[in-house]
Design a protein around this motif. Structure first.
Motif, PDB file in Angstrom:
ATOM      1  N   PRO A 130     -36.162  45.628  34.333  1.00  0.00           N
ATOM      2  CA  PRO A 130     -35.516  46.818  33.938  1.00  0.00           C
ATOM      3  C   PRO A 130     -36.536  47.941  33.962  1.00  0.00           C
ATOM      4  N   LYS A 131     -37.945  47.648  34.063  1.00  0.00           N
ATOM      5  CA  LYS A 131     -38.957  48.677  34.308  1.00  0.00           C
ATOM      6  C   LYS A 131     -39.145  49.335  35.677  1.00  0.00           C
ATOM      7  N   PHE A 132     -38.416  48.526  36.629  1.00  0.00           N
ATOM      8  CA  PHE A 132     -38.552  48.829  37.952  1.00  0.00           C
ATOM      9  C   PHE A 132     -36.948  49.481  38.398  1.00  0.00           C
ATOM     10  N   THR A 133     -37.241  50.518  39.394  1.00  0.00           N
ATOM     11  CA  THR A 133     -36.092  50.630  40.381  1.00  0.00           C
ATOM     12  C   THR A 133     -36.125  49.607  41.198  1.00  0.00           C
ATOM     13  N   VAL A 134     -34.830  48.799  41.365  1.00  0.00           N
ATOM     14  CA  VAL A 134     -34.885  47.739  42.269  1.00  0.00           C
ATOM     15  C   VAL A 134     -33.983  47.880  43.549  1.00  0.00           C
ATOM     16  N   SER A 135     -34.345  47.687  44.602  1.00  0.00           N
ATOM     17  CA  SER A 135     -33.654  47.804  45.708  1.00  0.00           C
ATOM     18  C   SER A 135     -33.613  46.331  46.427  1.00  0.00           C
ATOM     19  N   THR A 136     -32.480  46.017  46.998  1.00  0.00           N
ATOM     20  CA  THR A 136     -32.150  44.794  47.853  1.00  0.00           C
ATOM     21  C   THR A 136     -31.434  44.994  49.063  1.00  0.00           C
ATOM     22  N   LYS A 137     -31.191  44.123  49.757  1.00  0.00           N
ATOM     23  CA  LYS A 137     -30.479  44.297  51.024  1.00  0.00           C
ATOM     24  C   LYS A 137     -29.499  43.054  51.501  1.00  0.00           C
ATOM     25  N   VAL A 138     -28.077  43.368  52.052  1.00  0.00           N
ATOM     26  CA  VAL A 138     -27.251  42.348  52.277  1.00  0.00           C
ATOM     27  C   VAL A 138     -26.988  42.419  53.851  1.00  0.00           C
ATOM     28  N   GLY A 139     -26.412  41.386  54.328  1.00  0.00           N
ATOM     29  CA  GLY A 139     -26.276  41.327  55.844  1.00  0.00           C
ATOM     30  C   GLY A 139     -26.604  40.045  56.450  1.00  0.00           C
ATOM     31  N   TYR A 140     -27.569  39.223  55.827  1.00  0.00           N
ATOM     32  CA  TYR A 140     -28.028  37.943  56.116  1.00  0.00           C
ATOM     33  C   TYR A 140     -27.374  37.001  55.186  1.00  0.00           C
ATOM     34  N   PHE A 141     -26.913  35.768  55.955  1.00  0.00           N
ATOM     35  CA  PHE A 141     -26.128  34.597  55.040  1.00  0.00           C
ATOM     36  C   PHE A 141     -26.579  33.382  55.314  1.00  0.00           C
ATOM     37  N   PRO A 142     -26.642  32.553  54.683  1.00  0.00           N
ATOM     38  CA  PRO A 142     -26.798  30.985  54.932  1.00  0.00           C
ATOM     39  C   PRO A 142     -25.805  30.657  55.980  1.00  0.00           C
TER      40      PRO A 142
ATOM     41  N   LEU B  61     -19.830  41.230  52.712  1.00  0.00           N
ATOM     42  CA  LEU B  61     -20.987  42.235  52.338  1.00  0.00           C
ATOM     43  C   LEU B  61     -20.799  42.604  50.650  1.00  0.00           C
ATOM     44  N   HIS B  62     -19.384  43.042  50.277  1.00  0.00           N
ATOM     45  CA  HIS B  62     -19.205  43.064  49.031  1.00  0.00           C
ATOM     46  C   HIS B  62     -19.409  42.014  48.124  1.00  0.00           C
ATOM     47  N   ALA B  63     -18.898  40.845  48.539  1.00  0.00           N
ATOM     48  CA  ALA B  63     -19.273  39.585  47.905  1.00  0.00           C
ATOM     49  C   ALA B  63     -20.880  39.329  47.511  1.00  0.00           C
ATOM     50  N   ALA B  64     -21.559  39.841  48.474  1.00  0.00           N
ATOM     51  CA  ALA B  64     -23.088  39.599  48.475  1.00  0.00           C
ATOM     52  C   ALA B  64     -23.605  40.526  47.344  1.00  0.00           C
ATOM     53  N   VAL B  65     -23.060  41.792  47.375  1.00  0.00           N
ATOM     54  CA  VAL B  65     -23.588  42.770  46.248  1.00  0.00           C
ATOM     55  C   VAL B  65     -23.182  42.213  44.923  1.00  0.00           C
ATOM     56  N   GLU B  66     -21.830  41.777  44.844  1.00  0.00           N
ATOM     57  CA  GLU B  66     -21.522  41.037  43.578  1.00  0.00           C
ATOM     58  C   GLU B  66     -22.609  40.223  42.992  1.00  0.00           C
ATOM     59  N   GLN B  67     -22.865  39.114  44.028  1.00  0.00           N
ATOM     60  CA  GLN B  67     -23.632  38.045  43.768  1.00  0.00           C
ATOM     61  C   GLN B  67     -25.185  38.347  43.555  1.00  0.00           C
ATOM     62  N   ALA B  68     -25.494  39.597  44.095  1.00  0.00           N
ATOM     63  CA  ALA B  68     -27.001  40.052  43.631  1.00  0.00           C
ATOM     64  C   ALA B  68     -27.006  40.423  42.319  1.00  0.00           C
ATOM     65  N   VAL B  69     -25.777  41.101  42.062  1.00  0.00           N
ATOM     66  CA  VAL B  69     -26.031  41.667  40.599  1.00  0.00           C
ATOM     67  C   VAL B  69     -25.759  40.323  39.728  1.00  0.00           C
ATOM     68  N   GLY B  70     -25.261  39.253  39.857  1.00  0.00           N
ATOM     69  CA  GLY B  70     -25.226  38.223  39.025  1.00  0.00           C
ATOM     70  C   GLY B  70     -26.554  37.532  39.132  1.00  0.00           C
ATOM     71  N   ASP B  71     -27.199  37.282  40.340  1.00  0.00           N
ATOM     72  CA  ASP B  71     -28.418  36.527  40.259  1.00  0.00           C
ATOM     73  C   ASP B  71     -29.619  37.288  39.580  1.00  0.00           C
ATOM     74  N   LEU B  72     -29.725  38.808  39.897  1.00  0.00           N
ATOM     75  CA  LEU B  72     -30.666  39.571  39.390  1.00  0.00           C
ATOM     76  C   LEU B  72     -30.328  39.781  37.802  1.00  0.00           C
ATOM     77  N   GLY B  73     -29.410  39.851  37.324  1.00  0.00           N
ATOM     78  CA  GLY B  73     -28.746  40.140  35.861  1.00  0.00           C
ATOM     79  C   GLY B  73     -28.955  41.457  35.607  1.00  0.00           C
ATOM     80  N   GLN B  74     -28.906  42.410  36.560  1.00  0.00           N
ATOM     81  CA  GLN B  74     -28.602  43.770  36.433  1.00  0.00           C
ATOM     82  C   GLN B  74     -28.269  44.271  37.851  1.00  0.00           C
ATOM     83  N   GLU B  75     -27.565  45.590  37.873  1.00  0.00           N
ATOM     84  CA  GLU B  75     -27.147  46.287  39.032  1.00  0.00           C
ATOM     85  C   GLU B  75     -28.268  46.764  39.874  1.00  0.00           C
TER      86      GLU B  75
END
Length: 285
Positions: A57-69, A83-97
């Motif tokens: 939460p002390k950082f502004t966090v950026s991530t990327k979507v486009g590559y998949f297993p 892509l939309h599902a990857a963003v949803e999963q990123a939120v869940g895995d990071l614990g924040q948007e």
């Protein structure tokens, strides 16, 4: 902790994701973090949450979507649903948007899209726009390693990204520099909306850095080291307001933050780009 400086982003491409690196970055005033869904074997988000969830939460966090297993390890896709599902999963895995989600190297899939490239890019961008409107991220952008194939696809149908990230620095070829400039102009992006990445072409230990002296870009004010000079020059090749740089050593990050006091001579930058262009014209197709 020093005052935050938005001009430097800690990139985690090759990082071991150690907590000491994040605390060191905060001590230096580097409060922006950039990762991707596919970094660290598709575990970057989870490892960050596990090792430094209280720091994120002390950082502004950026991530990327486009590559998949994929069956062969990694595959790329611009499918809007994935892509939309990857963003949803990123939120869940990071614990924040995430504060920013990049469409990662869209050119990877656009090469196979042929005449449908603009339609594919439009739908991919719309998917991230939709994710933003649903509160899954605060903004979205495009990160492109080779932006030349994107230039001809930009039209009224392709949404304007909040941020464009491209390669920057002395090892970037004139074709990539010109393509980045064309995208910046087409989307009417301010330098503050453009990020540079890979300012050292992958490694400061590459032999090329022993053969050149980037301090020529500083004119007579050569108080910086060669690495610092190369870093500050990256903000002008192309013109960017922020540079994402990867390291596992807070001391190295501190050296680069210290480079921000340097001033690059714009005339030297223009002469350098002219030399690059002349050299490209002399080379056979």
């Amino acid at each position: 902790m020093r005052g935050a400086d938005p001009r430097v982003v800690l990139g985690l491409h090759r990082s071991r994701h150690e907590r000491r690196l994040l605390t060191g970055a905060l001590d230096l005033g580097v409060t922006a973090l950039d990762t991707s869904t596919n970094y660290l074997g598709f575990r970057s988000h989870q490892i960050l949450a596990q090792t430094a969830g209280d720091l994120l939460p002390k950082f502004t966090v950026s991530t990327k979507v486009g590559y998949f297993p994929g069956p062969d390890g990694v595959e790329h896709s611009l499918d809007p649903v994935r892509l939309h599902a990857a963003v949803e999963q990123a939120v869940g895995d990071l614990g924040q948007e995430p504060d920013l989600v990049f469409l990662h190297n869209p050119e990877h899939s656009l090469r196979e899209a042929g005449p449908h490239g603009q339609e594919v890019l439009t739908e991919a961008c719309a998917a991230l726009d939709d994710a933003m409107s649903k509160g899954l991220c605060a903004a979205w952008g495009i990160a492109s390693w080779d932006p030349s194939s994107l230039v001809e696809l930009i039209g009224l149908t392709v949404s304007r990204p909040a941020t464009l990230m491209v390669r920057a620095g002395l090892l970037v070829g004139v074709r990539t520099l010109d393509a980045a400039d064309a995208l910046i102009k087409a989307w009417d992006l301010d330098p503050s909306e453009v990020w540079g990445m890979s300012p050292f072409g992958g490694s400061t230990s590459d032999s090329v850095w022993a053969r050149i002296d980037p301090r020529v870009f500083l004119g007579n004010r050569r108080q910086l080291s060669c690495m610092q000079a190369a870093f500050i020059a990256a903000y002008h090749l192309p013109r960017v307001g922020t540079v994402a740089v990867g390291t596992d050593e807070p001391a190295h990050l501190g050296e680069l933050v210290g480079a921000l006091v340097g001033e690059v001579e714009e005339r030297t930058v223009q002469e350098y780009r002219s030399l690059l262009r002349d050299r490209s014209h002399d080379q056979p197709a």
